[in-house]
Write a protein that holds these residues in place. Structure first.
Motif, short mmCIF file in Angstrom:
data_model
loop_
_atom_site.label_atom_id
_atom_site.label_comp_id
_atom_site.label_asym_id
_atom_site.label_seq_id
_atom_site.Cartn_x
_atom_site.Cartn_y
_atom_site.Cartn_z
N LEU A 101 -37.30 4.48 -55.11
CA LEU A 101 -37.15 3.10 -55.61
C LEU A 101 -36.39 3.10 -56.94
N HIS A 102 -36.67 4.10 -57.78
CA HIS A 102 -35.96 4.28 -59.05
C HIS A 102 -34.45 4.40 -58.80
N GLU A 103 -34.09 5.25 -57.82
CA GLU A 103 -32.67 5.45 -57.51
C GLU A 103 -32.05 4.17 -56.96
N PHE A 104 -32.83 3.42 -56.16
CA PHE A 104 -32.31 2.15 -55.66
C PHE A 104 -32.08 1.18 -56.82
N GLY A 105 -32.88 1.30 -57.88
CA GLY A 105 -32.64 0.49 -59.08
C GLY A 105 -31.24 0.73 -59.62
N HIS A 106 -30.85 2.03 -59.71
CA HIS A 106 -29.49 2.36 -60.17
C HIS A 106 -28.46 1.78 -59.20
N ALA A 107 -28.73 1.97 -57.89
CA ALA A 107 -27.75 1.56 -56.87
C ALA A 107 -27.52 0.05 -56.89
N PHE A 154 -39.75 10.94 -69.13
CA PHE A 154 -38.86 12.06 -68.81
C PHE A 154 -37.42 11.58 -68.64
N ASN A 155 -37.26 10.47 -67.90
CA ASN A 155 -35.90 9.99 -67.63
C ASN A 155 -35.22 9.44 -68.86
N LEU A 156 -35.99 9.06 -69.85
CA LEU A 156 -35.36 8.50 -71.05
C LEU A 156 -35.09 9.55 -72.12
N MET A 201 -30.49 13.50 -67.31
CA MET A 201 -31.46 12.39 -67.26
C MET A 201 -30.76 11.07 -67.60
N ASP A 202 -31.41 9.95 -67.20
CA ASP A 202 -30.81 8.65 -67.45
C ASP A 202 -30.61 8.42 -68.95
N GLY A 203 -31.53 8.96 -69.75
CA GLY A 203 -31.39 8.81 -71.21
C GLY A 203 -30.08 9.41 -71.72
#
Ligand code: ZN
Length: 360
Positions: A57-63, A149-151, A157-159
């Protein structure tokens, strides 16, 4: 070569699972089974699967954020350290990159808030300090961890993307990437060091973070080059092509007489009909008479690019079709050059050897 298996397609996005992710699930299942029997193993695997649903779902957020800027996402791959949404192209503006990067963690913030409404502060605090079998509380804690972690302000990482987008408003794109990638490699060493003292999963994470940071730096270098060069500057201009009615024997003569491995095949009207690769030529010689025509064994599904195609786009096409060579056509659809991976590598080597001239 790809180490990931396609699972299913949704909204034009192919979901893939990396082999190492399946190995991780297997490893966990065996470990938990040994610890607490099949009930415990099933419970833990269910938790891991729900965790990875949150990651998807996180990746779909990016998409979805990328789609908003007209950028498609051909596939999402699940790795043991999380997912990777491969965007069709990188956003051009730092502001777009910032929004796309933040959209992923935002999904986990939303999931965490929803779970928090169910679990409450007490459940969260109890789970975070002591752990326990409460599934919603576990998922709440893990989503908070995912956000943190992602930030981390480091690639991949997304951050790291957020940091690059912020830096890129003041520095060059390549310099901004270099800084975020160096921090990523530094983080990888720290994870690896901590991992050595007890947590093998951290070693795993360190490896993927290191590779991701290096890959990002290489991609940024390529993008930097693609801005300064058109396809025509990286193509092979001196090459041999074969007429459609040439025999395999003639192709062998051309293969041995030149250093070229793959030959474009031209039809009577002068258009590219296909490509005869060395691999296909050798395979055909095993099965067929050397007097048959090259048109019968050549590859016809090879894409072409034009001299005006952006270099970045041409490189992506070459990678996606897994072709050893891509014919380059001019405005009149005539063959004027060949794009090969070796040539692209050479251009990058030349380019990175001349940093001073580039800056001038
Ligand atoms: Zn993300």
């Amino acid at each position: 070569m790809s180490w990931s298996l396609p699972i299913f397609r949704i909204a034009g996005i192919q979901l893939r699972i990396h082999i190492t992710f399946l190995l991780l699930i297997g490893w966990l299942a065996v470990g938990y089974y040994a610890q607490g029997g099949s009930a415990m193993a099933l419970g833990r695997i269910l938790f891991v699967l729900l965790l990875f649903l949150c990651v998807v779902l996180h990746e779909f957020g990016h998409a979805i954020a990328a789609k908003n800027f007209g950028i498609n996402t051909p596939d999402i791959t699940l790795l043991p350290i999380g997912g990777v949404a491969r965007l069709e192209r990188m956003p051009d503006e730092p502001r777009q990159e910032l929004i796309i990067a933040l959209a992923g963690p935002l999904v986990n913030v939303v999931i965490a808030l929803a779970l928090f409404a169910v679990v409450g502060w007490r459940g969260f605090a109890a789970q975070a300090t002591m752990g326990g079998p409460d599934l919603p509380a576990q998922l709440l804690v893990i989503n908070v961890v995912l956000v943190l972690f992602n930030l981390l302000p480091a690639f991949p990482m997304d951050g790291g993307r957020v940091l690059r987008a912020l830096l890129a408003t003041r520095l060059s794109y390549a310099r901004a990437t270099q800084i975020a990638a160096s921090i990523g490699q530094g983080c990888a060493f720290i994870f690896g060091f901590i991992g050595l003292f007890g947590n093998p999963l951290l070693l795993f994470i360190a490896l993927f973070v290191y590779m991701g940071a290096s890959q990002e730096a290489a991609l940024a270098q390529l993008k930097d080059i693609s801005r300064s060069f058109p396809v025509s500057s990286a193509m092979v201009r001196e090459f041999r092509s074969l007429p459609q009615d040439a025999t395999l024997q003639e192709a062998v003569d051309a293969l041995l007489a030149t250093s070229q491995h793959d030959f474009p095949v031209i039809d009577e009207s002068g258009n590219v009909a296909g490509v005869l690769t060395r691999h296909d030529l050798i395979a055909a010689l095993r099965k067929h008479d050397p007097q048959i025509r090259v048109a019968e064994v050549m590859r016809r599904d090879i894409p072409t690019v034009t001299t005006g195609t952006r270099f970045e786009e041409a490189f992506r096409i070459m990678q996606e079709c897994n072709c050893p060579v891509v014919p380059v056509l001019d405005g009149m659809k005539r063959l004027v050059g060949l794009l090969t991976p070796e040539n692209v590598t050479e251009l990058m080597m030349v380019h990175s050897a001349m940093p001073k001239r580039r800056a001038a």
